[in-house]
Write a protein that holds these residues in place. Structure first.
Motif, PDB file in Angstrom:
ATOM      1  N   LYS A   1     -23.558  35.302  -0.526  1.00 19.07           N
ATOM      2  CA  LYS A   1     -24.296  36.469  -1.053  1.00 19.07           C
ATOM      3  C   LYS A   1     -25.444  36.856  -0.114  1.00 19.07           C
ATOM      4  O   LYS A   1     -26.056  37.914  -0.276  1.00 19.07           O
ATOM      5  CB  LYS A   1     -24.850  36.157  -2.449  1.00 19.07           C
TER       6      LYS A   1
ATOM      7  N   MET B   1     -11.200  33.762   0.515  1.00 17.38           N
ATOM      8  CA  MET B   1     -10.967  33.857  -0.936  1.00 17.38           C
ATOM      9  C   MET B   1     -11.221  35.259  -1.477  1.00 17.38           C
ATOM     10  O   MET B   1     -10.867  35.549  -2.620  1.00 17.38           O
ATOM     11  CB  MET B   1     -11.860  32.867  -1.708  1.00 17.38           C
TER      12      MET B   1
ATOM     13  N   HIS C   1     -14.217  30.317   3.110  1.00 15.93           N
ATOM     14  CA  HIS C   1     -15.051  31.414   2.626  1.00 15.93           C
ATOM     15  C   HIS C   1     -14.827  31.557   1.139  1.00 15.93           C
ATOM     16  O   HIS C   1     -13.934  32.273   0.697  1.00 15.93           O
ATOM     17  CB  HIS C   1     -14.662  32.691   3.386  1.00 15.93           C
TER      18      HIS C   1
ATOM     19  N   GLY D   1     -14.966  26.947  -5.647  1.00 17.59           N
ATOM     20  CA  GLY D   1     -14.000  27.023  -6.743  1.00 17.59           C
ATOM     21  C   GLY D   1     -12.844  26.059  -6.560  1.00 17.59           C
ATOM     22  O   GLY D   1     -12.897  25.133  -5.746  1.00 17.59           O
ATOM     23  N   GLY D   2     -11.778  26.290  -7.321  1.00 19.30           N
ATOM     24  CA  GLY D   2     -10.646  25.369  -7.305  1.00 19.30           C
ATOM     25  C   GLY D   2     -10.004  25.238  -5.938  1.00 19.30           C
ATOM     26  O   GLY D   2      -9.845  24.130  -5.402  1.00 19.30           O
ATOM     27  N   VAL D   3      -9.613  26.360  -5.327  1.00 20.56           N
ATOM     28  CA  VAL D   3      -8.949  26.312  -4.017  1.00 20.56           C
ATOM     29  C   VAL D   3      -9.944  25.854  -2.941  1.00 20.56           C
ATOM     30  O   VAL D   3      -9.598  25.071  -2.051  1.00 20.56           O
ATOM     31  CB  VAL D   3      -8.363  27.692  -3.644  1.00 20.56           C
TER      32      VAL D   3
ATOM     33  N   ASN E   1     -14.658  40.571   2.630  1.00 22.65           N
ATOM     34  CA  ASN E   1     -15.047  39.877   3.862  1.00 22.65           C
ATOM     35  C   ASN E   1     -14.146  40.062   5.080  1.00 22.65           C
ATOM     36  O   ASN E   1     -14.567  39.738   6.202  1.00 22.65           O
ATOM     37  CB  ASN E   1     -15.115  38.362   3.588  1.00 22.65           C
TER      38      ASN E   1
ATOM     39  N   SER F   1     -19.153  34.571 -11.442  1.00 22.23           N
ATOM     40  CA  SER F   1     -19.739  34.019 -10.218  1.00 22.23           C
ATOM     41  C   SER F   1     -20.357  32.653 -10.539  1.00 22.23           C
ATOM     42  O   SER F   1     -20.625  32.346 -11.694  1.00 22.23           O
ATOM     43  CB  SER F   1     -20.812  35.000  -9.738  1.00 22.23           C
ATOM     44  N   GLY F   2     -20.561  31.840  -9.512  1.00 24.47           N
ATOM     45  CA  GLY F   2     -21.178  30.528  -9.718  1.00 24.47           C
ATOM     46  C   GLY F   2     -20.143  29.452  -9.993  1.00 24.47           C
ATOM     47  O   GLY F   2     -20.359  28.554 -10.812  1.00 24.47           O
TER      48      GLY F   2
ATOM     49  N   ALA G   1     -20.725  29.277  -0.741  1.00 23.60           N
ATOM     50  CA  ALA G   1     -20.830  29.373  -2.201  1.00 23.60           C
ATOM     51  C   ALA G   1     -22.037  30.244  -2.480  1.00 23.60           C
ATOM     52  O   ALA G   1     -22.781  30.597  -1.553  1.00 23.60           O
ATOM     53  CB  ALA G   1     -21.008  27.981  -2.808  1.00 23.60           C
TER      54      ALA G   1
ATOM     55  N   ALA H   1     -15.930  28.335  -1.122  1.00 23.61           N
ATOM     56  CA  ALA H   1     -15.537  26.917  -1.126  1.00 23.61           C
ATOM     57  C   ALA H   1     -15.863  26.208  -2.438  1.00 23.61           C
ATOM     58  O   ALA H   1     -15.492  25.052  -2.609  1.00 23.61           O
ATOM     59  CB  ALA H   1     -16.231  26.189   0.038  1.00 23.61           C
TER      60      ALA H   1
HETATM   61  P1  NAP Z   1     -12.304  30.204  -8.470  1.00 24.07           P
HETATM   62  O1  NAP Z   1     -12.247  28.775  -8.825  1.00 24.07           O
HETATM   63  O2  NAP Z   1     -12.670  31.210  -9.510  1.00 24.07           O
HETATM   64  O3  NAP Z   1     -13.315  30.353  -7.234  1.00 24.07           O
HETATM   65  C1  NAP Z   1     -13.621  31.620  -6.677  1.00 24.07           C
HETATM   66  C2  NAP Z   1     -14.323  31.375  -5.351  1.00 24.07           C
HETATM   67  O4  NAP Z   1     -14.574  32.624  -4.701  1.00 24.07           O
HETATM   68  C3  NAP Z   1     -15.664  30.688  -5.559  1.00 24.07           C
HETATM   69  O5  NAP Z   1     -15.854  29.728  -4.546  1.00 24.07           O
HETATM   70  C4  NAP Z   1     -16.619  31.850  -5.398  1.00 24.07           C
HETATM   71  O6  NAP Z   1     -17.916  31.430  -5.006  1.00 24.07           O
HETATM   72  C5  NAP Z   1     -15.932  32.583  -4.269  1.00 24.07           C
HETATM   73  N1  NAP Z   1     -16.522  33.898  -4.000  1.00 24.07           N
HETATM   74  C6  NAP Z   1     -17.159  34.747  -4.849  1.00 24.07           C
HETATM   75  N2  NAP Z   1     -17.659  35.800  -4.165  1.00 24.07           N
HETATM   76  C7  NAP Z   1     -17.346  35.607  -2.850  1.00 24.07           C
HETATM   77  C8  NAP Z   1     -17.606  36.314  -1.649  1.00 24.07           C
HETATM   78  N3  NAP Z   1     -18.273  37.489  -1.633  1.00 24.07           N
HETATM   79  N4  NAP Z   1     -17.139  35.799  -0.498  1.00 24.07           N
HETATM   80  C9  NAP Z   1     -16.462  34.636  -0.460  1.00 24.07           C
HETATM   81  N5  NAP Z   1     -16.183  33.915  -1.561  1.00 24.07           N
HETATM   82  C10 NAP Z   1     -16.623  34.399  -2.747  1.00 24.07           C
HETATM   83  O7  NAP Z   1     -10.910  30.697  -7.863  1.00 24.07           O
HETATM   84  P2  NAP Z   1      -9.827  29.855  -7.015  1.00 24.07           P
HETATM   85  O8  NAP Z   1      -8.851  29.256  -7.916  1.00 24.07           O
HETATM   86  O9  NAP Z   1     -10.556  28.999  -6.046  1.00 24.07           O
HETATM   87  O10 NAP Z   1      -9.112  31.051  -6.229  1.00 24.07           O
HETATM   88  C11 NAP Z   1      -9.824  31.786  -5.228  1.00 24.07           C
HETATM   89  C12 NAP Z   1      -9.080  33.093  -4.951  1.00 24.07           C
HETATM   90  O11 NAP Z   1      -7.809  32.801  -4.392  1.00 24.07           O
HETATM   91  C13 NAP Z   1      -8.813  33.931  -6.211  1.00 24.07           C
HETATM   92  O12 NAP Z   1      -8.893  35.295  -5.868  1.00 24.07           O
HETATM   93  C14 NAP Z   1      -7.391  33.572  -6.560  1.00 24.07           C
HETATM   94  O13 NAP Z   1      -6.735  34.584  -7.286  1.00 24.07           O
HETATM   95  C15 NAP Z   1      -6.790  33.383  -5.189  1.00 24.07           C
HETATM   96  N6  NAP Z   1      -5.639  32.485  -5.141  1.00 24.07           N
HETATM   97  C16 NAP Z   1      -4.577  32.887  -4.422  1.00 24.07           C
HETATM   98  C17 NAP Z   1      -3.482  32.049  -4.304  1.00 24.07           C
HETATM   99  C18 NAP Z   1      -2.323  32.478  -3.447  1.00 24.07           C
HETATM  100  O14 NAP Z   1      -1.212  31.961  -3.606  1.00 24.07           O
HETATM  101  N7  NAP Z   1      -2.545  33.392  -2.513  1.00 24.07           N
HETATM  102  C19 NAP Z   1      -3.449  30.825  -4.978  1.00 24.07           C
HETATM  103  C20 NAP Z   1      -4.571  30.440  -5.691  1.00 24.07           C
HETATM  104  C21 NAP Z   1      -5.681  31.275  -5.765  1.00 24.07           C
HETATM  105  P3  NAP Z   1     -19.213  31.536  -6.002  1.00 24.07           P
HETATM  106  O15 NAP Z   1     -18.695  31.566  -7.413  1.00 24.07           O
HETATM  107  O16 NAP Z   1     -19.984  30.291  -5.642  1.00 24.07           O
HETATM  108  O17 NAP Z   1     -19.879  32.800  -5.620  1.00 24.07           O
END
Ligand code: NAP
Length: 321
Positions: free
Chosen positions: A193, A216, A147, A151-153, A221, A310-311, A172, A149
């Motif tokens: 969205k 995420m 949920h 971004g980086g993680v 959610n 976003s995006g 996404a 997918a």
């Molecule tokens: P990122 O590259 O900025 O990606 C963010 C992701 O969240 C994108 O896929 C984005 O999709 C998605 N998103 C936005 N709105 C959403 C929604 N309503 N429902 C579901 N997904 C949504 O960030 P990242 O590095 O992948 O990290 C993701 C999250 O995990 C962040 O909050 C980060 O702080 C957290 N994190 C936690 C850990 C941990 O140790 N727990 C480690 C790493 C990251 P769109 O942009 O396509 O809308």
């Protein structure tokens, strides 16, 4: 050397490019000449001062980077100057031209993997691996909803889950993000969205629901995730930016679980094990970090704005000059 320094917590403009002394390796340490630095959302939380872990000021941000070994301290036998490596946390920060590292947290970067891709390994891939396999105990043939997918993680989780034989549904919001998630291995891609994406997600799991959900954005959610879990399903909270209401009956009736994780909690042994698997995935090309944007180190403030927008499209990395 040049490094980004933070002298006070605040907005992106507190990130200042400055001259600082070059690091020198002690016993069991190496200095990496950084070619690319990963930008993670957590870097912005820490910079703002609102995060649980606050470094002493001033500090150099960043945990992820890739480059070449410049020098090694006594007792280091696993790497030599010139070796291509990536790092999982440093002693000095990675928004810089060089970083001081504990050699135990430095890993080899295969020749076909770019430095930018190496800088995308630690936080995104180690988090995705730990969430899927250590916390959720995911296995081949499980259904997984990633949920967030794009971004980086998320991209890391899609590649890892697909390589392990799971049925992968990812979400996404932008068209190019959705195309990327599909290209990287999701069987089905949904738009988080869209108002009815939970109904679509349930249908994409044949109405049975998900064995695993990697979440995420739990504050948005989590309540509805619980309604699309399969019996004994597990949600792993990876990202969360606020409070959320749930109905515990939704997990009770399914013998379900809400799990959570922070990569900071991974033990040294876990990190060694996780990165052994990640390096193998780079070598066999099942893991292919996607770089969406390369931004000069001096413009770190711009990267901090971009990573919260976003995006998403894979990773944002900084390139030292
Ligand atoms: P990122 O590259 O900025 O990606 C963010 C992701 O969240 C994108 O896929 C984005 O999709 C998605 N998103 C936005 N709105 C959403 C929604 N309503 N429902 C579901 N997904 C949504 O960030 P990242 O590095 O992948 O990290 C993701 C999250 O995990 C962040 O909050 C980060 O702080 C957290 N994190 C936690 C850990 C941990 O140790 N727990 C480690 C790493 C990251 P769109 O942009 O396509 O809308």
């Amino acid at each position: 050397m040049k490094a980004i320094r933070v002298h006070e917590f605040g907005g992106p403009d507190v990130l200042k490019l400055e001259d600082v002394a070059d690091p020198k390796p002690g016993a069991g340490q190496i200095v990496i000449r950084i070619r690319a630095t990963g930008v993670n959302p957590v870097d912005t939380y820490i910079r703002s001062g609102a995060y649980g872990r606050k470094p002493a000021l001033p500090y150099t941000p960043g945990t992820d980077a890739a480059g070449t070994v410049e020098s090694a301290g006594s007792g280091v036998t696993s790497f030599k100057p010139g070796d291509r490596v990536y790092t999982a946390t440093t002693l000095s920060g990675t928004y810089a031209q060089r970083a001081l590292c504990d050699v135990a947290l430095v890993f080899p970067l295969p020749a076909h993997v770019s430095f930018a891709q190496g800088a995308a390994m630690h936080v995104p891939y180690a988090t995705a691996f730990r969430a899927l396999f250590h916390r959720a105990q995911a296995q081949g043939a499980d259904t997984v909803l990633i949920h967030g997918a794009s971004g980086g993680v998320g991209i890391a989780a899609v590649q890892l889950a697909r390589a392990a034989g799971l049925h992968v549904v990812g979400t996404a919001s932008s068209d190019r993000g959705k195309q990327l998630v599909f290209a990287e291995g999701a069987h089905r891609v949904l738009d988080h969205k869209s108002a009815n994406h939970f109904e679509e997600a349930l249908a994409a799991a044949n109405g049975r629901g998900y064995d695993v959900i990697l979440e995420m954005l739990a504050d948005v959610n989590l309540g509805r995730d619980l309604g699309i879990l399969a019996p004994q399903g597990r949600v792993v909270v990876v990202g969360n930016r606020g409070a959320v209401e749930i109905n515990a009956r939704d997990i009770m009736t399914r013998d379900g679980s809400i799990l959570a994780m922070s990569l900071w909690n991974a033990t040294p042994q876990e990190l060694t094990s996780i990165h052994a698997a990640l390096v193998a995935g780079l070598e066999n090309k099942s893991l292919r970090p996607i770089i969406g944007q390369e931004i000069p180190l001096a413009e770190a403030a711009r990267a901090h704005v971009a990573v919260m927008e976003s995006g998403a499209y894979g990773k944002i990395v900084l390139i030292p000059q």
